[in-house]
Write a protein that holds these residues in place. Sequence first.
Motif, PDB file in Angstrom:
ATOM      1  N   VAL A 183       0.843  -1.196   0.000  1.00  0.00           N
ATOM      2  CA  VAL A 183       0.000   0.000   0.000  1.00  0.00           C
ATOM      3  C   VAL A 183       0.880   1.248   0.000  1.00  0.00           C
ATOM      4  O   VAL A 183       1.685   1.453   0.912  1.00  0.00           O
ATOM      5  N   THR A 184       0.724   2.061  -1.043  1.00  0.00           N
ATOM      6  CA  THR A 184       1.432   3.336  -1.134  1.00  0.00           C
ATOM      7  C   THR A 184       0.400   4.448  -1.088  1.00  0.00           C
ATOM      8  O   THR A 184      -0.585   4.415  -1.822  1.00  0.00           O
ATOM      9  N   ALA A 185       0.643   5.425  -0.223  1.00  0.00           N
ATOM     10  CA  ALA A 185      -0.263   6.569  -0.119  1.00  0.00           C
ATOM     11  C   ALA A 185       0.548   7.855  -0.161  1.00  0.00           C
ATOM     12  O   ALA A 185       1.672   7.922   0.342  1.00  0.00           O
ATOM     13  N   PHE A 186      -0.052   8.855  -0.768  1.00  0.00           N
ATOM     14  CA  PHE A 186       0.489  10.207  -0.769  1.00  0.00           C
ATOM     15  C   PHE A 186      -0.479  11.034   0.070  1.00  0.00           C
ATOM     16  O   PHE A 186      -1.676  11.070  -0.237  1.00  0.00           O
ATOM     17  N   ILE A 187       0.047  11.645   1.106  1.00  0.00           N
ATOM     18  CA  ILE A 187      -0.828  12.371   2.020  1.00  0.00           C
ATOM     19  C   ILE A 187      -0.423  13.835   2.042  1.00  0.00           C
ATOM     20  O   ILE A 187       0.737  14.165   2.316  1.00  0.00           O
ATOM     21  N   LEU A 188      -1.374  14.686   1.737  1.00  0.00           N
ATOM     22  CA  LEU A 188      -1.180  16.130   1.789  1.00  0.00           C
ATOM     23  C   LEU A 188      -1.615  16.611   3.163  1.00  0.00           C
ATOM     24  O   LEU A 188      -2.664  16.199   3.663  1.00  0.00           O
ATOM     25  N   TYR A 189      -0.814  17.477   3.767  1.00  0.00           N
ATOM     26  CA  TYR A 189      -1.127  17.993   5.101  1.00  0.00           C
ATOM     27  C   TYR A 189      -1.208  19.507   5.094  1.00  0.00           C
ATOM     28  O   TYR A 189      -0.392  20.187   4.473  1.00  0.00           O
ATOM     29  N   SER A 190      -2.177  19.991   5.822  1.00  0.00           N
ATOM     30  CA  SER A 190      -2.261  21.401   6.156  1.00  0.00           C
ATOM     31  C   SER A 190      -2.095  21.448   7.666  1.00  0.00           C
ATOM     32  O   SER A 190      -2.980  20.999   8.406  1.00  0.00           O
ATOM     33  N   ASN A 191      -0.936  21.919   8.129  1.00  0.00           N
ATOM     34  CA  ASN A 191      -0.698  21.898   9.568  1.00  0.00           C
ATOM     35  C   ASN A 191       0.046  23.136  10.044  1.00  0.00           C
ATOM     36  O   ASN A 191       0.548  23.915   9.243  1.00  0.00           O
ATOM     37  N   HIS A 212       7.966  16.177   1.875  1.00  0.00           N
ATOM     38  CA  HIS A 212       8.323  17.363   1.109  1.00  0.00           C
ATOM     39  C   HIS A 212       7.554  18.573   1.623  1.00  0.00           C
ATOM     40  O   HIS A 212       6.341  18.499   1.805  1.00  0.00           O
ATOM     41  N   ARG A 213       8.239  19.685   1.830  1.00  0.00           N
ATOM     42  CA  ARG A 213       7.603  20.948   2.204  1.00  0.00           C
ATOM     43  C   ARG A 213       7.069  21.594   0.931  1.00  0.00           C
ATOM     44  O   ARG A 213       7.752  21.624  -0.086  1.00  0.00           O
ATOM     45  N   LEU A 214       5.841  22.107   0.990  1.00  0.00           N
ATOM     46  CA  LEU A 214       5.185  22.671  -0.180  1.00  0.00           C
ATOM     47  C   LEU A 214       4.781  24.114   0.058  1.00  0.00           C
ATOM     48  O   LEU A 214       4.636  24.545   1.201  1.00  0.00           O
ATOM     49  N   ALA A 215       4.549  24.823  -1.022  1.00  0.00           N
ATOM     50  CA  ALA A 215       3.931  26.140  -0.973  1.00  0.00           C
ATOM     51  C   ALA A 215       2.510  25.964  -1.500  1.00  0.00           C
ATOM     52  O   ALA A 215       2.270  25.142  -2.374  1.00  0.00           O
ATOM     53  N   GLY A 216       1.571  26.722  -0.973  1.00  0.00           N
ATOM     54  CA  GLY A 216       0.199  26.635  -1.454  1.00  0.00           C
ATOM     55  C   GLY A 216      -0.758  26.189  -0.373  1.00  0.00           C
ATOM     56  O   GLY A 216      -0.500  26.357   0.815  1.00  0.00           O
ATOM     57  N   GLN A 217      -1.858  25.582  -0.777  1.00  0.00           N
ATOM     58  CA  GLN A 217      -2.919  25.181   0.147  1.00  0.00           C
ATOM     59  C   GLN A 217      -2.411  24.194   1.193  1.00  0.00           C
ATOM     60  O   GLN A 217      -2.814  24.247   2.350  1.00  0.00           O
ATOM     61  N   THR A 240      -4.234   3.709  10.724  1.00  0.00           N
ATOM     62  CA  THR A 240      -3.605   3.998  12.020  1.00  0.00           C
ATOM     63  C   THR A 240      -2.629   5.154  11.884  1.00  0.00           C
ATOM     64  O   THR A 240      -2.612   6.068  12.719  1.00  0.00           O
ATOM     65  N   PHE A 241      -1.825   5.135  10.819  1.00  0.00           N
ATOM     66  CA  PHE A 241      -0.878   6.226  10.586  1.00  0.00           C
ATOM     67  C   PHE A 241      -1.621   7.554  10.438  1.00  0.00           C
ATOM     68  O   PHE A 241      -1.238   8.567  11.031  1.00  0.00           O
ATOM     69  N   ILE A 242      -2.678   7.559   9.634  1.00  0.00           N
ATOM     70  CA  ILE A 242      -3.445   8.791   9.416  1.00  0.00           C
ATOM     71  C   ILE A 242      -4.030   9.291  10.729  1.00  0.00           C
ATOM     72  O   ILE A 242      -3.948  10.487  11.040  1.00  0.00           O
ATOM     73  N   ASP A 243      -4.609   8.383  11.512  1.00  0.00           N
ATOM     74  CA  ASP A 243      -5.189   8.782  12.804  1.00  0.00           C
ATOM     75  C   ASP A 243      -4.133   9.413  13.715  1.00  0.00           C
ATOM     76  O   ASP A 243      -4.373  10.451  14.326  1.00  0.00           O
ATOM     77  N   GLU A 244      -2.956   8.795  13.782  1.00  0.00           N
ATOM     78  CA  GLU A 244      -1.874   9.334  14.620  1.00  0.00           C
ATOM     79  C   GLU A 244      -1.397  10.687  14.108  1.00  0.00           C
ATOM     80  O   GLU A 244      -1.123  11.598  14.891  1.00  0.00           O
ATOM     81  N   SER A 245      -1.284  10.820  12.810  1.00  0.00           N
ATOM     82  CA  SER A 245      -0.730  12.044  12.229  1.00  0.00           C
ATOM     83  C   SER A 245      -1.695  13.226  12.311  1.00  0.00           C
ATOM     84  O   SER A 245      -1.281  14.374  12.144  1.00  0.00           O
ATOM     85  N   MET A 246      -2.959  12.961  12.585  1.00  0.00           N
ATOM     86  CA  MET A 246      -3.935  14.048  12.697  1.00  0.00           C
ATOM     87  C   MET A 246      -3.640  14.961  13.889  1.00  0.00           C
ATOM     88  O   MET A 246      -4.138  16.083  13.945  1.00  0.00           O
ATOM     89  N   ALA A 247      -2.785  14.526  14.795  1.00  0.00           N
ATOM     90  CA  ALA A 247      -2.356  15.390  15.901  1.00  0.00           C
ATOM     91  C   ALA A 247      -1.564  16.588  15.384  1.00  0.00           C
ATOM     92  O   ALA A 247      -1.438  17.598  16.078  1.00  0.00           O
ATOM     93  N   PHE A 248      -1.045  16.493  14.153  1.00  0.00           N
ATOM     94  CA  PHE A 248      -0.214  17.555  13.584  1.00  0.00           C
ATOM     95  C   PHE A 248      -0.944  18.423  12.570  1.00  0.00           C
ATOM     96  O   PHE A 248      -0.416  19.434  12.142  1.00  0.00           O
ATOM     97  N   GLN A 292      -4.438  18.576   9.397  1.00  0.00           N
ATOM     98  CA  GLN A 292      -5.491  17.929   8.605  1.00  0.00           C
ATOM     99  C   GLN A 292      -4.894  17.236   7.381  1.00  0.00           C
ATOM    100  O   GLN A 292      -4.328  17.899   6.520  1.00  0.00           O
ATOM    101  N   PRO A 293      -5.041  15.892   7.280  1.00  0.00           N
ATOM    102  CA  PRO A 293      -4.520  15.173   6.115  1.00  0.00           C
ATOM    103  C   PRO A 293      -5.560  15.022   5.008  1.00  0.00           C
ATOM    104  O   PRO A 293      -6.762  15.019   5.254  1.00  0.00           O
ATOM    105  N   SER A 294      -5.077  14.907   3.794  1.00  0.00           N
ATOM    106  CA  SER A 294      -5.884  14.537   2.639  1.00  0.00           C
ATOM    107  C   SER A 294      -5.122  13.410   1.946  1.00  0.00           C
ATOM    108  O   SER A 294      -4.018  13.624   1.433  1.00  0.00           O
ATOM    109  N   THR A 295      -5.693  12.216   1.953  1.00  0.00           N
ATOM    110  CA  THR A 295      -4.975  11.013   1.545  1.00  0.00           C
ATOM    111  C   THR A 295      -5.340  10.566   0.138  1.00  0.00           C
ATOM    112  O   THR A 295      -6.513  10.524  -0.222  1.00  0.00           O
TER     113      THR A 295
END
Length: 140
Positions: free
Chosen positions: A63-71, A91-96, A113-121, A123-126
Amino acid sequence: MDEIDKNILLHLQENARLSVTQLGKLVGLSTPAVNERVKKLEEKNIIDGYRAIINPENFNKPVTAFILYSNTNCRQFVEYCKEHPEVIECHRLAGQYNYLVKVLTNSVQSLETFIDESMAFGQPSTLIKLSSPVVYKAIK
């Protein structure tokens, strides 16, 4: 950097296990000349390293996922990513969104589980990878 250096880089990107002698034959230079050019490319950090490319599916990571974060907790998030074994790129991004993280895992459940844990930092979009029509292309 001239055309010979670019040709050397192209061949090394396709097969970094080429011997210096083989590389010399491909680019039309002597072994010592190619060796010197490769050393210079390494010293200039144009060649950053050599790696084995692992097939994640054959390594029990289908399973490979790309997760965008706004944090807003950037430092803590980066440390979390550096230490988490399933994160293979961040990767650090510019934009939304301000981060893009690539995760390899053995199941959708462990991804959840990873997504749930990372939500502490933040909002993810997977996005889950279905296939990869272009896996790798050499930089030209």
